[in-house]
Design a protein around this motif. Structure first.
Motif, PDB file in Angstrom:
ATOM      1  N   ASN A  53       7.177  -0.757  -5.463  1.00 25.78           N
ATOM      2  CA  ASN A  53       7.038  -1.566  -4.263  1.00 25.78           C
ATOM      3  C   ASN A  53       6.938  -0.717  -3.006  1.00 25.78           C
ATOM      4  O   ASN A  53       7.456  -1.073  -1.953  1.00 25.78           O
ATOM      5  CB  ASN A  53       8.220  -2.550  -4.139  1.00 25.78           C
ATOM      6  CG  ASN A  53       8.235  -3.548  -5.272  1.00 25.78           C
ATOM      7  OD1 ASN A  53       7.196  -4.015  -5.712  1.00 25.78           O
ATOM      8  ND2 ASN A  53       9.419  -3.865  -5.755  1.00 25.78           N
ATOM      9  N   GLN A 281      -0.803  -4.677   3.862  1.00 26.00           N
ATOM     10  CA  GLN A 281       0.102  -4.198   2.825  1.00 26.00           C
ATOM     11  C   GLN A 281       0.521  -2.757   3.088  1.00 26.00           C
ATOM     12  O   GLN A 281       1.675  -2.385   2.844  1.00 26.00           O
ATOM     13  CB  GLN A 281      -0.583  -4.308   1.462  1.00 26.00           C
ATOM     14  CG  GLN A 281       0.376  -4.483   0.298  1.00 26.00           C
ATOM     15  CD  GLN A 281      -0.334  -4.984  -0.942  1.00 26.00           C
ATOM     16  OE1 GLN A 281      -1.499  -4.660  -1.168  1.00 26.00           O
ATOM     17  NE2 GLN A 281       0.345  -5.758  -1.759  1.00 26.00           N
ATOM     18  N   ILE A 309      10.280  -7.812  -0.725  1.00 24.24           N
ATOM     19  CA  ILE A 309       9.175  -8.722  -1.041  1.00 24.24           C
ATOM     20  C   ILE A 309       9.655 -10.109  -1.458  1.00 24.24           C
ATOM     21  O   ILE A 309       8.844 -11.030  -1.568  1.00 24.24           O
ATOM     22  CB  ILE A 309       8.284  -8.139  -2.150  1.00 24.24           C
ATOM     23  CG1 ILE A 309       9.088  -7.893  -3.423  1.00 24.24           C
ATOM     24  CG2 ILE A 309       7.601  -6.878  -1.684  1.00 24.24           C
ATOM     25  CD1 ILE A 309       8.244  -7.425  -4.582  1.00 24.24           C
ATOM     26  N   ASP A 310      10.961 -10.284  -1.683  1.00 27.40           N
ATOM     27  CA  ASP A 310      11.474 -11.609  -2.027  1.00 27.40           C
ATOM     28  C   ASP A 310      12.128 -12.306  -0.836  1.00 27.40           C
ATOM     29  O   ASP A 310      12.803 -13.316  -0.997  1.00 27.40           O
ATOM     30  CB  ASP A 310      12.478 -11.515  -3.190  1.00 27.40           C
ATOM     31  CG  ASP A 310      13.644 -10.584  -2.865  1.00 27.40           C
ATOM     32  OD1 ASP A 310      13.624  -9.951  -1.791  1.00 27.40           O
ATOM     33  OD2 ASP A 310      14.562 -10.480  -3.705  1.00 27.40           O
ATOM     34  N   TRP A 315       7.272 -12.358   3.946  1.00 28.69           N
ATOM     35  CA  TRP A 315       6.085 -13.189   3.740  1.00 28.69           C
ATOM     36  C   TRP A 315       5.466 -13.602   5.075  1.00 28.69           C
ATOM     37  O   TRP A 315       4.242 -13.589   5.217  1.00 28.69           O
ATOM     38  CB  TRP A 315       6.441 -14.432   2.929  1.00 28.69           C
ATOM     39  CG  TRP A 315       7.080 -14.149   1.609  1.00 28.69           C
ATOM     40  CD1 TRP A 315       7.103 -12.954   0.943  1.00 28.69           C
ATOM     41  CD2 TRP A 315       7.794 -15.071   0.789  1.00 28.69           C
ATOM     42  NE1 TRP A 315       7.781 -13.078  -0.238  1.00 28.69           N
ATOM     43  CE2 TRP A 315       8.226 -14.365  -0.372  1.00 28.69           C
ATOM     44  CE3 TRP A 315       8.121 -16.414   0.898  1.00 28.69           C
ATOM     45  CZ2 TRP A 315       8.962 -14.961  -1.382  1.00 28.69           C
ATOM     46  CZ3 TRP A 315       8.856 -17.020  -0.108  1.00 28.69           C
ATOM     47  CH2 TRP A 315       9.267 -16.301  -1.243  1.00 28.69           C
ATOM     48  N   TYR A 386       4.196 -13.147  -4.681  1.00 33.05           N
ATOM     49  CA  TYR A 386       5.616 -12.953  -4.363  1.00 33.05           C
ATOM     50  C   TYR A 386       6.405 -14.245  -4.549  1.00 33.05           C
ATOM     51  O   TYR A 386       7.563 -14.220  -4.971  1.00 33.05           O
ATOM     52  CB  TYR A 386       5.761 -12.445  -2.929  1.00 33.05           C
ATOM     53  CG  TYR A 386       5.019 -11.160  -2.663  1.00 33.05           C
ATOM     54  CD1 TYR A 386       5.069 -10.101  -3.560  1.00 33.05           C
ATOM     55  CD2 TYR A 386       4.243 -11.002  -1.527  1.00 33.05           C
ATOM     56  CE1 TYR A 386       4.380  -8.922  -3.327  1.00 33.05           C
ATOM     57  CE2 TYR A 386       3.553  -9.816  -1.275  1.00 33.05           C
ATOM     58  CZ  TYR A 386       3.633  -8.789  -2.190  1.00 33.05           C
ATOM     59  OH  TYR A 386       2.951  -7.628  -1.960  1.00 33.05           O
ATOM     60  N   ASN A 390       9.621 -15.053  -7.307  1.00 34.82           N
ATOM     61  CA  ASN A 390      10.912 -15.667  -6.995  1.00 34.82           C
ATOM     62  C   ASN A 390      11.149 -16.957  -7.774  1.00 34.82           C
ATOM     63  O   ASN A 390      12.239 -17.206  -8.275  1.00 34.82           O
ATOM     64  CB  ASN A 390      10.998 -15.962  -5.496  1.00 34.82           C
ATOM     65  CG  ASN A 390      11.525 -14.780  -4.716  1.00 34.82           C
ATOM     66  OD1 ASN A 390      11.911 -13.770  -5.304  1.00 34.82           O
ATOM     67  ND2 ASN A 390      11.519 -14.875  -3.408  1.00 34.82           N
ATOM     68  N   TYR A 396       6.296  -7.865 -11.447  1.00 38.22           N
ATOM     69  CA  TYR A 396       5.274  -7.528 -10.451  1.00 38.22           C
ATOM     70  C   TYR A 396       3.900  -7.336 -11.087  1.00 38.22           C
ATOM     71  O   TYR A 396       2.882  -7.755 -10.520  1.00 38.22           O
ATOM     72  CB  TYR A 396       5.689  -6.263  -9.696  1.00 38.22           C
ATOM     73  CG  TYR A 396       4.701  -5.834  -8.641  1.00 38.22           C
ATOM     74  CD1 TYR A 396       4.682  -6.442  -7.397  1.00 38.22           C
ATOM     75  CD2 TYR A 396       3.781  -4.813  -8.900  1.00 38.22           C
ATOM     76  CE1 TYR A 396       3.777  -6.051  -6.425  1.00 38.22           C
ATOM     77  CE2 TYR A 396       2.869  -4.420  -7.943  1.00 38.22           C
ATOM     78  CZ  TYR A 396       2.870  -5.034  -6.703  1.00 38.22           C
ATOM     79  OH  TYR A 396       1.963  -4.646  -5.754  1.00 38.22           O
ATOM     80  N   SER A 400       0.730  -9.690  -9.896  1.00 41.25           N
ATOM     81  CA  SER A 400      -0.389  -9.117  -9.137  1.00 41.25           C
ATOM     82  C   SER A 400      -1.727  -9.702  -9.554  1.00 41.25           C
ATOM     83  O   SER A 400      -2.709  -9.625  -8.795  1.00 41.25           O
ATOM     84  CB  SER A 400      -0.416  -7.596  -9.310  1.00 41.25           C
ATOM     85  OG  SER A 400      -0.635  -7.243 -10.671  1.00 41.25           O
TER      86      SER A 400
END
Length: 445
Positions: A53, A281, A309-310, A315, A386, A390, A396, A400
């Protein structure tokens, strides 16, 4: 569809192009498994687990996993892409590059040469950084060190830099060979293959989870359905256009009459492509990359919680950056003033709009309105993986393929390659993959 696939291999030239493309891609994948000299691959595989990440993880995705394995293709095609972006940005600022862009084949030839020089320079800088980074990597502890480079020194640095520059230039040459003698855009196909090589491993993981009872078959069916819907949405986003009608007045040149036809300007809903996500990103991964290098600093670890990322804050910022970069890159890639001037020179006009400045303002107004929903949709596609991580607890690698950079590149390159094959079939009087000869992904908004 089956008949069209048979037709592809009936045409000798098309068959040769496809086989040549496959051969070049196989060569690329073989080079992606040859490690750099002087690197302990076992220690590297342990130390590289923290890449996922971070900015290095994004880089590794474009290199097809070669960066994480420290192979001769570790830099991948990214130096060439970076040089191309820099040249394109310079074209929006400096008159010299603007003139080259307008000089036709000769100008493009000069820009290509400058891009290659830039690729060598960027590869040298990044290769030096990779060599220093590898020398400082340690998979063990202070009591039991396990260095990634057992024999560091200037010799290792020089050899690594030279090897990485050669690897990048060889990949660039492979991409050019595909473009000239194969089918599709060579550079794009190389990036696409680098992403697709992770898919078999993802399938193997999912089959293992089902066999171990960790995830039910019903959940996998839901994931498959979501993937199909997401791919369909990305195809619509990629192919969606807003058509502006254009008419050309009749002109008499000698004994011939030119013009008098109606056409249109296709304004794409997603003119910027995947670039806004890459830019956004890259910025969002900077905090986690700094944390990786700084170690266990308490205040950095606390700040990293909201940049995880969670976290919803990640976001939100990520989505806003994508919207901003979509407008930014669209303004660079598409110049309404230049389009209006070219139309005026060739006797073209938009019905009801005066040529010149008013036409440029009209095109810019429509482009601004079309880009807004396109940028929001692009942000949703980027954030969706993402959310799935969750909500459904998927890893990941699998997430993706539900959106983001990976899916946009896969869909864009696949559509472009399919269109080229389609045009080859229709040119030789074969039915394409669709009877109409056009991809159904084209929509008007």
């Amino acid at each position: 569809m089956i008949q069209s696939l048979k037709s592809v291999f009936k045409i000798h030239e098309l068959r040769q192009r496809i086989l040549f493309t496959i051969l070049i891609l196989v060569v690329y994948r073989v080079g992606g498994h040859i490690p750099l000299p002087g690197v302990d691959t076992e220690a590297l595989s342990i130390a590289a687990q923290s890449f996922q990440n971070t900015l290095l993880g994004l880089y590794d995705m474009f290199a097809g996993g070669a960066f994480q394995k420290a192979t001769v293709f570790a830099l991948g095609i990214m130096p060439y892409i970076s040089a191309s972006i820099i040249i394109q940005l310079l074209g929006a600022v400096f008159p010299y590059f603007q003139r080259l862009q307008k000089e036709g084949p000769e100008g493009r030839k000069k820009l290509t040469q400058l891009t290659r020089y830039g690729t060598v320079a960027i590869s040298a800088l990044q290769g030096y950084g990779v060599a220093i980074f590898l020398q400082h990597m340690n998979a063990g502890t202070s009591a039991q060190p396990m260095p990634v480079v057992p024999n560091p020194g200037m010799g290792f640095v020089l050899l690594t830099v030279l090897t990485l520059i050669t690897g990048t230039m060889f990949i660039m040459w492979l991409g050019e060979q595909i473009t000239d003698r194969g089918i599709g855009n060579g550079i794009s196909l190389i990036i696409m293959i680098g992403i697709m090589v992770r898919f078999p491993n993802v399938i193997f993981k999912e089959v293992t989870l089902i066999s171990e009872g960790v995830r039910s078959l019903f959940a996998e069916v839901i994931l498959l359905g979501l993937m199909v819907l997401t791919i369909g949405f990305v195809i619509l986003l990629t192919q969606g256009t807003r058509k502006i009608p254009v008419q050309y007045a009749k002109r008499v040149v000698g004994r011939k009459i030119y013009g008098g036809q109606s056409t249109h300007i296709p304004l794409r809903v997603n003119t910027a492509g995947v670039m806004p996500i890459i830019f956004a990103q890259s910025l969002m991964f900077i905090p986690s990359t700094i944390t990786t290098f700084m170690g266990d600093v308490e205040w950095l670890q606390s700040a990293m919680r909201i940049f995880s990322i969670d976290h919803w804050f990640y976001w939100l910022v990520f989505g806003l950056l994508i919207i901003f970069f979509t407008y930014f890159y669209t303004a660079i890639a598409f110049n309404p003033t230049e389009v209006a001037d070219n139309m005026k020179k060739h006797g073209g006009f938009i019905p009801g709009i005066r040529p010149g400045k008013r036409t440029a303002e009209y095109i810019d107004n429509i482009l601004t309105r079309v880009t807004l929903p396109g940028s929001i949709a692009l942000a949703i596609v980027a954030i969706f993986p993402y959310i799935l991580m969750n909500v459904m607890g998927i890893d990941y690698d699998l997430a993706s393929f539900f959106g983001g950079t990976s899916l946009l590149i896969l869909v864009g390159v696949a559509l472009d390659t399919l269109q080229q094959i389609e045009s080859q079939l229709i040119t030789r009087h074969y039915d394409g993959f669709l009877k109409s000869g056009k991809l159904r992904g084209r929509r008007r908004f």
